[in-house]
Design an enzyme around this catalytic site. Structure first.
Site, PDB file in Angstrom:
ATOM      1  N   LYS A  71      38.739  53.114  27.346  1.00  0.00           N
ATOM      2  CA  LYS A  71      38.898  52.553  27.974  1.00  0.00           C
ATOM      3  C   LYS A  71      38.364  53.609  29.906  1.00  0.00           C
ATOM      4  O   LYS A  71      39.769  54.375  29.738  1.00  0.00           O
ATOM      5  CB  LYS A  71      40.058  51.635  28.312  1.00  0.00           C
TER       6      LYS A  71
ATOM      7  N   TRP B 103      35.571  48.078  28.408  1.00  0.00           N
ATOM      8  CA  TRP B 103      35.748  49.361  27.046  1.00  0.00           C
ATOM      9  C   TRP B 103      33.953  50.095  27.643  1.00  0.00           C
ATOM     10  O   TRP B 103      33.305  49.155  27.234  1.00  0.00           O
ATOM     11  CB  TRP B 103      35.667  48.170  26.332  1.00  0.00           C
TER      12      TRP B 103
HETATM   13  P1  AMP Z   1      42.094  44.326  27.186  1.00  0.00           P
HETATM   14  O1  AMP Z   1      41.890  43.468  26.737  1.00  0.00           O
HETATM   15  O2  AMP Z   1      40.912  44.575  27.980  1.00  0.00           O
HETATM   16  O3  AMP Z   1      43.066  43.952  29.165  1.00  0.00           O
HETATM   17  O4  AMP Z   1      43.106  46.091  27.552  1.00  0.00           O
HETATM   18  C1  AMP Z   1      43.696  45.841  26.699  1.00  0.00           C
HETATM   19  C2  AMP Z   1      44.123  47.403  26.007  1.00  0.00           C
HETATM   20  O5  AMP Z   1      44.382  48.098  27.014  1.00  0.00           O
HETATM   21  C3  AMP Z   1      45.770  47.996  26.012  1.00  0.00           C
HETATM   22  O6  AMP Z   1      45.482  46.972  24.701  1.00  0.00           O
HETATM   23  C4  AMP Z   1      45.818  49.010  25.998  1.00  0.00           C
HETATM   24  O7  AMP Z   1      45.236  49.598  24.978  1.00  0.00           O
HETATM   25  C5  AMP Z   1      45.557  49.334  27.079  1.00  0.00           C
HETATM   26  N1  AMP Z   1      46.314  49.303  28.299  1.00  0.00           N
HETATM   27  C6  AMP Z   1      46.809  48.049  28.737  1.00  0.00           C
HETATM   28  N2  AMP Z   1      47.818  48.820  30.246  1.00  0.00           N
HETATM   29  C7  AMP Z   1      48.122  49.870  29.449  1.00  0.00           C
HETATM   30  C8  AMP Z   1      49.124  50.440  29.724  1.00  0.00           C
HETATM   31  N3  AMP Z   1      49.794  50.430  31.089  1.00  0.00           N
HETATM   32  N4  AMP Z   1      48.923  51.877  29.150  1.00  0.00           N
HETATM   33  C9  AMP Z   1      48.491  52.023  28.006  1.00  0.00           C
HETATM   34  N5  AMP Z   1      47.857  51.406  27.969  1.00  0.00           N
HETATM   35  C10 AMP Z   1      47.270  50.013  28.137  1.00  0.00           C
END
Ligand code: AMP
Length: 540
Positions: free
Chosen positions: A430, A435
């Site tokens: 990320k 992504w």
């Molecule tokens: P998305 O579907 O693009 O919103 O990404 C979701 C993913 O972002 C999650 O499954 C985590 O891997 C990462 N993510 C989101 N918020 C956090 C956070 N506060 N700490 C660590 N990883 C996070």
């Protein structure tokens, strides 16, 4: 025994009517133009949404049809957020950071009938237009070079010709309201479809978790093409918060100028944005004093960033966790009451506690639930009314476990229910909130004649939170340097995906079952045990 309560359906329409009726003349939607702002009242936005619904209806959009948006955060995008679900159609927000190939895949997968496109993004759409045959109409708003786009109509023209009211239909709360694609570990992005009910309940969850009310001036930095901007536009509208939309001006300088001019009290975004904002504000003495609180998530939020926001800007930066599959709010990291001030930061820098409505658990390799002891590490699973139970049109049984969503995040939960994510089992990186698929980079690298094997892992980066590191094993006798491989990838993936960090090794670490052991590669990198060469710069 049944209750005596009314069978009231939880729909976006009810939220829209509430916002328009109560705050029509008082709350505003403000879009930044880079040097000045464009203001509209809630009443004006609601009226334009009704006109848009009429226009879409005339184009043949029926309940359940997908209408896509390719747009930054601005007033027209909000109008689409209201008009499309409330007319019974499905709002499909296209992520403008995707490659043209991915966009083609998701538009075709969703069978979008209409695309509403931001003038500044027309070249992106023009490049894929002939590959998306389900799209019958393109509506362009704002300025842009439409020369190569082919048939299209202009947003303001089509809505001006329409009635200012719309006969909004009754909608069942379980109907699809919106959809969003997530970048999977392998294969193409997968669609998540949000129901009216899920959006409605999520709004109430966010309302409580973010502690919002009508007095807030809410700056929506998180993109409206990424998980409905964390649901913030809907909850803001429901509560009558004045909405501040930065359009494409997300670089620290224009963003800070917007803040100084329009004085938001609250905002939300990914750590990369806030890191840039902090640096700029300090170097240029920018006035961000109106902001009192900010939600930060999408990636792990560094403790140093939360501390710097507190100490240098007097802003409470609150970490939250969520995913496209969870609408997205799942956790929020506010300290429990009664902890000494000097311990507060320990709690704030955890991933957070589940918001009411979301169940979380940590599961071990054998599928059994692990104790909340702050030590037992396992995969995080989630369930709740705004958490997806499947993906659109594809079977993905490996992503679910007894009705729970397998998040692909790995961590621990302590006895007070605080989650700490420590790793990720999914193979994605990320970077700046969006992504990068390691698998796709690996596949392209493996196609290079000099490459025997390649692994790409996410490593920490001060600016982008994570960037890809490519670990490459060359074929015996073959030669290729980082620049050759970067050039080879250029054009095959989005430019901002190109790794800057490269390491050449004689073999890649493997797990017991012969899979690349990415945890070990990441650890070797963190311990400084890899010889890393850096080329190029991350671009956006
Ligand atoms: P998305 O579907 O693009 O919103 O990404 C979701 C993913 O972002 C999650 O499954 C985590 O891997 C990462 N993510 C989101 N918020 C956090 C956070 N506060 N700490 C660590 N990883 C996070």
């Amino acid at each position: 025994m049944k209750s005596t309560m009314q069978p009231y359906q939880l729909t976006v329409t009810s939220l829209m009517h509430h916002g328009a009726r109560l705050f029509g003349g008082t709350s505003e939607v403000i879009t930044w133009r880079g040097d000045k702002a464009r203001h509209a009242t809630y009443a004006e936005v609601a009226e334009r949404a009704a006109r848009l619904a009429n226009a879409l209806c005339l184009m043949g959009v029926k309940p359940g049809d997908r209408v896509a948006t390719l747009a930054w955060n601005n007033q027209e995008h909000l109008e689409a957020y209201l008009a499309i679900p409330c007319m019974g159609a499905v709002l499909h927000t296209l992520n403008l950071r995707l490659t043209p190939q991915q966009l083609v895949h998701i538009v075709n997968d969703a069978k979008d009938k209409v695309i509403i496109v931001d003038g500044s993004l027309v070249p992106l759409l023009a490049a894929i237009r002939e590959h998306v045959p389900t799209v019958e109409h393109v509506i362009v708003f704002g300025e842009g070079d439409t020369g190569k786009l082919g048939d299209h109509v202009t947003y303001d023209d089509v809505i001006a010709a329409q009635p200012s009211t719309y006969d909004w239909p009754e909608i069942e709360e379980d109907s699809a309201a919106a959809m969003c694609y997530t970048t999977g570990t392998t294969g193409d992005p997968k669609g998540v479809v949000y129901s009216h009910r899920a959006i409605w309940l999520h709004c109430f969850g966010v309302w409580g978790a973010f502690r919002l009310d009508e007095r807030e001036r809410l700056l929506v930095i998180v993109p409206m093409f990424h998980v409905n901007a964390w649901g913030i536009p809907y909850v803001a509208w429901m509560l009558g918060c004045t909405l501040l939309l930065p359009d494409r001006f997300l670089q620290p300088e224009p963003l800070c100028a917007f803040i100084t001019a329009e004085r938001p009290t609250f905002t939300g975004g990914v750590p990369t944005i806030f890191t840039g904002m902090l640096q700029y504000a300090q170097a240029n003495n920018a006035d961000l004093s109106s902001i009192k609180r900010a939600i930060c998530g999408g990636s792990a939020v560094p403790r140093a960033l939360i501390e710097a926001f507190r100490d240098k800007l007097d802003i409470e930066l609150i970490q939250a966790w969520g995913m496209t599959e969870t609408s997205p709010i799942g956790c929020i990291a506010t300290p429990p009451p009664g902890v000494p001030v000097e311990e507060e930061m320990d709690w704030r820098s955890k991933t957070g506690r589940a918001v009411p409505g979301v169940d979380l658990r940590i599961v071990g390799d054998d599928g059994g639930e692990l104790p909340w002891d702050g030590r037992s590490v396992g995969e995080l699973e989630a369930r709740g009314p705004w958490i997806t139970g499947s993906y659109y049109g594809v079977e993905a049984p490996e992503r679910f476990h007894d009705g729970w969503l397998r998040t692909g995040d790995v961590g621990v939960i302590d006895s007070r229910g605080y989650l700490q994510i420590t790793d990720r089992s999914k193979d994605v990186i990320k970077s700046g909130g969006e992504w990068i698929s390691s698998v796709e980079l690996e596949n392209h690298l493996a196609a290079h004649p000099a490459v025997a094997e390649a692994a790409v892992v996410g490593v920490a980066d001060a600016k982008w939170e994570e960037r890809p590191l490519a670990a490459v094993v060359l074929r015996p006798g073959a030669e290729a340097g980082p620049e050759d491989l970067r050039n080879f990838l250029d054009g095959k993936v989005a430019r901002w995906w190109l790794p800057e960090r490269w390491t050449f090794v004689t073999e890649l670490p493997k797990t017991s079952v012969g899979k690349q052991d990415k945890k070990v590669i990441r650890q070797l990198y963190t311990d400084g045990k890899l010889d890393v060469q850096e080329v190029g710069k991350a671009a956006r």
